[in-house]
Design a protein around this motif. Structure first.
Motif, mmCIF file in Angstrom:
data_model
loop_
_atom_site.group_PDB
_atom_site.id
_atom_site.type_symbol
_atom_site.label_atom_id
_atom_site.label_comp_id
_atom_site.label_asym_id
_atom_site.label_seq_id
_atom_site.Cartn_x
_atom_site.Cartn_y
_atom_site.Cartn_z
ATOM 1 N N GLY A 401 -58.861 48.839 -20.899
ATOM 2 C CA GLY A 401 -58.184 50.113 -20.777
ATOM 3 C C GLY A 401 -56.676 49.967 -20.879
ATOM 4 O O GLY A 401 -56.134 48.856 -20.892
ATOM 5 N N GLN A 402 -55.984 51.106 -20.920
ATOM 6 C CA GLN A 402 -54.526 51.096 -21.022
ATOM 7 C C GLN A 402 -53.867 50.597 -19.734
ATOM 8 O O GLN A 402 -52.709 50.207 -19.737
ATOM 9 N N GLY A 403 -54.623 50.601 -18.626
ATOM 10 C CA GLY A 403 -54.070 50.099 -17.372
ATOM 11 C C GLY A 403 -54.388 48.648 -17.086
ATOM 12 O O GLY A 403 -54.000 48.112 -16.045
ATOM 13 N N LEU A 404 -55.057 47.971 -18.026
ATOM 14 C CA LEU A 404 -55.474 46.586 -17.795
ATOM 15 C C LEU A 404 -54.374 45.601 -18.170
ATOM 16 O O LEU A 404 -53.764 45.710 -19.238
ATOM 17 N N LEU A 405 -54.150 44.620 -17.306
ATOM 18 C CA LEU A 405 -53.171 43.556 -17.551
ATOM 19 C C LEU A 405 -53.842 42.201 -17.337
ATOM 20 O O LEU A 405 -54.668 42.039 -16.436
ATOM 21 N N ARG A 406 -53.481 41.257 -18.186
ATOM 22 C CA ARG A 406 -54.004 39.893 -18.053
ATOM 23 C C ARG A 406 -52.988 39.044 -17.303
ATOM 24 O O ARG A 406 -51.804 39.016 -17.674
ATOM 25 N N LEU A 407 -53.458 38.356 -16.293
ATOM 26 C CA LEU A 407 -52.605 37.449 -15.532
ATOM 27 C C LEU A 407 -53.089 36.018 -15.724
ATOM 28 O O LEU A 407 -54.274 35.733 -15.589
ATOM 29 N N SER A 408 -52.184 35.127 -16.045
ATOM 30 C CA SER A 408 -52.456 33.686 -16.075
ATOM 31 C C SER A 408 -51.664 33.072 -14.935
ATOM 32 O O SER A 408 -50.431 33.138 -14.916
ATOM 33 N N ILE A 409 -52.369 32.482 -13.985
ATOM 34 C CA ILE A 409 -51.736 32.059 -12.748
ATOM 35 C C ILE A 409 -51.223 30.624 -12.858
ATOM 36 O O ILE A 409 -51.928 29.726 -13.321
ATOM 37 N N GLY A 410 -49.987 30.443 -12.413
ATOM 38 C CA GLY A 410 -49.341 29.130 -12.501
ATOM 39 C C GLY A 410 -49.364 28.381 -11.190
ATOM 40 O O GLY A 410 -50.292 28.517 -10.377
ATOM 41 N N LEU A 411 -48.315 27.607 -10.954
ATOM 42 C CA LEU A 411 -48.260 26.706 -9.804
ATOM 43 C C LEU A 411 -47.277 27.153 -8.724
ATOM 44 O O LEU A 411 -46.976 26.388 -7.807
ATOM 45 N N GLU A 412 -46.818 28.392 -8.809
ATOM 46 C CA GLU A 412 -45.902 28.880 -7.792
ATOM 47 C C GLU A 412 -46.627 29.002 -6.442
ATOM 48 O O GLU A 412 -47.867 29.006 -6.376
#
Length: 440
Positions: A401-412
Motif C-alpha cells: 500500500g501507499q502507507g507501507l515502508l521497508r525497514l532494514s535494521i542495522g547495528l545501532e
C-alpha cells in the motif's frame, strides 16, 4: 595442528576456503589485481584453456581472490561450489540463462525483489523465455498447477523482499523434484547464518553479496551456489546444454564435470556475458563475511524488538515480520529460522502516502536509500521507488500500500532506533490528521 572434523559456522566464516598453499602465508586473503596470469610455458597455456590443468588464466574466467570468496560462501551454504559475479541481479540472470532456452518457462514466487520480477517478466520474455507467477507464496497446489511441460526452473526467495514472507522451501522443492525440475532460491535476506536452503531441498542458491554478506554498503557482488545434487543427466532433453550437447572433446558438460556441470555451465555463461567482480570487491566481501553471524544475530534481534514495538503503536496499521507471534507464517518461522527472522521488515502507517512521506522525511537515524543489509538502518517507500512501475491494482494484489515502508535494521542501539521511529510516527500522525481534515 589437527582441526576438528566439524567446525561451527562462526569458525568457518573466518577460515573456510583459505588457500594454505600460498607460499607467502598471508593471514588475510590477498587482492590479486591482475587481468591475467603468467603461463610457465606453451603447454601450460594450452592445458589451462582446455580445462585439463588447475590454475588461473584470465580474471574474467576466475581469479584467486574471487575463488577464495567462492569457496567460503559455498562452505557456509552447504554447497558443492560457488561462482562469484558482479551483482545479485547478475547471479539471478546467469543462473537462469544457464538453464533456459527460447520457448522455455519459469515458474516464480509472487513475492520477489522487483528488479528480479522485471528481469523475468520483461527481459527474458523478449528472448522467448516466459515466466508465470503463482498466486500465493506457499500454496503448494498453485505451484503444482503452474508447472508446464516446458518449465525449466522454479524460482523464489527464502525471505521475500520487502514483506519478510517466508518460503516453505521443502514443500516447494518436493514439487519441483517430482517434476524433475530444480528449485532456485534467492537467500539474500536470510543469509546462510539464518537459513541454508540447500539443506531443505533447494538445488541452487543465489545471493546479492552486496547486502548482508559484504554488510557495509560499500561494494556490489553476487554469488551462485550449486548444491551439486540435481540429476541433470536424468533430465537430458530438458537441459541439453548440460547433458546432450557435446564439446570439441566429444563430452557433454555432465560427462566432463560430473556434479559440477551446472556451475561450469554458469561460469561459461558469466564469462561470455562478462559480469565479473573486481578482486577488490571479492576481498571486501570476504572481510564482511568474517563478521556475518554476530551482525545478523544482532540485526535480527533488534528487528524483532522493533517489529513488536511498532505493532503496538497507534500510528501503525500493520507490521509484516514472520517473527511476530501474530504472523501467519510464525509456524514456518519456528521450523526454518530458529536463529532469527532476518533484519528486513515492512511497516504500514495510517494515513497512506502523505503519512509515509512525513514519516520518512522525519527520520534522523534511518538512512533514506535503496539498499539492504547495511550496518546502518535504512528506510524506503516501495510504492514510489522500487515498485513505482506497478499500477494500483498490482500494488494492492502484492499487499504494497501507499502507507507501507521497508525497514532494514542495522547495528545501532535499539533504544535509539525506537526513539527515532517514535518521533517520526508522531509527525506521520499529524500528517494523517491534516489529510483527513482536507488540509493536504
Amino acid at each position: 595442528m589437527t582441526r576438528p572434523a566439524v567446525l561451527g559456522f562462526a569458525t568457518r566464516q573466518l577460515h573456510a576456503g583459505a588457500d594454505s598453499a600460498d607460499p607467502h602465508r598471508p593471514r588475510a586473503t590477498p587482492i590479486h589485481l591482475s587481468a591475467g596470469f603468467v603461463f610457465d610455458d606453451f603447454d601450460e597455456a594450452h592445458a589451462r584453456f582446455a580445462g585439463s590443468a588447475d590454475g588461473f588464466s584470465y580474471t574474467r574466467v576466475s581469479n584467486p581472490t574471487n575463488a577464495a570468496a567462492e569457496r567460503r560462501i559455498a562452505d557456509l551454504e552447504s554447497g558443492a561450489g560457488a561462482l562469484l559475479v558482479g551483482s545479485g541481479q547478475a547471479a539471478v540472470a546467469v543462473t537462469l540463462l544457464s538453464l533456459v532456452s527460447a520457448g522455455d518457462h519459469i515458474l516464480a514466487s509472487p513475492s520477489i525483489y522487483e528488479g528480479t520480477r522485471e528481469l523475468l517478466r520483461d527481459d527474458l520474455s523478449r528472448l522467448g523465455v516466459h515466466t508465470s507467477f503463482v498466486s500465493e507464496l506457499n500454496n503448494l497446489a498453485a505451484w503444482e498447477a503452474g508447472i508446464r511441460a516446458e518449465t525449466r526452473a522454479l524460482f523464489a526467495e527464502s525471505i521475500a523482499n520487502p514483506k519478510n514472507e517466508l518460503l516453505d522451501i521443502a514443500g516447494v522443492a518436493a514439487i519441483a523434484h517430482g517434476h524433475g525440475i530444480p528449485l532456485i532460491v534467492d537467500n539474500t535476506l536470510a543469509t546462510p547464518y539464518l537459513l541454508r536452503p540447500i539443506e531443505h531441498g533447494a538445488d541452487v542458491v543465489v545471493h546479492s553479496a552486496s547486502k548482508f554478506l559484504a554488510g557495509h554498503g560499500t561494494v556490489l557482488g553476487g554469488v551462485i551456489v550449486d548444491g551439486g545434487r540435481f540429476p541433470w543427466d536424468a533430465q537430458a532433453t530438458r537441459y541439453p546444454q548440460l547433458a546432450v550437447d557435446r564439446g570439441a572433446d566429444g563430452l557433454t558438460r555432465v560427462e566432463r564435470s560430473g556434479a559440477g556441470a551446472f556451475l561450469e555451465q554458469a561460469r561459461h555463461v558469466a564469462m561470455r556475458y562478462g559480469p565479473t567482480p573486481s578482486p577488490f570487491n571479492a576481498f571486501l566481501i570476504l572481510q564482511g563475511i568474517e563478521t556475518l553471524s554476530p551482525r545478523v544475530q544482532r540485526q535480527s534481534a533488534t528487528a524483532l524488538r522493533l517489529a513488536q514495538w511498532l505493532e503496538s503503536h497507534p500510528a501503525v496499521a500493520s507490521v509484516d515480520y514472520c517473527g511476530l507471534s501474530s504472523s501467519p507464517q510464525r509456524r514456518l518461522a519456528e521450523h526454518y529460522l530458529p536463529r532469527g527472522h532476518g533484519a528486513v521488515l515492512s511497516v504500514t502507517v495510517h494515513g497512506g502516502r502523505d503519512a509515509a512521506r512525513a514519516f520518512t522525511d522525519a527520520l534522523g537515524l534511518f538512512t533514506r536509500m535503496t539498499h539492504l543489509g547495511d550496518t546502518r538502518s535504512l528506510v524506503l517507500h516501495p510504492a514510489s521507488t522500487t515498485h513505482v512501475l506497478r499500477g494500483e491494482t498490482e500494488l494492492a494484489a502484492a499487499g504494497i500500500g501507499q502507507g507501507l515502508l521497508r525497514l532494514s535494521i542495522g547495528l545501532e542501539d535499539p533504544e535509539d532506533l525506537i526513539a527515532d521511529l517514535d518521533q517520526a510516527l508522531t509527525v506521520a500522525s499529524e500528517a494523517e490528521i491534516l489529510t483527513r481534515a482536507g488540509v493536504r
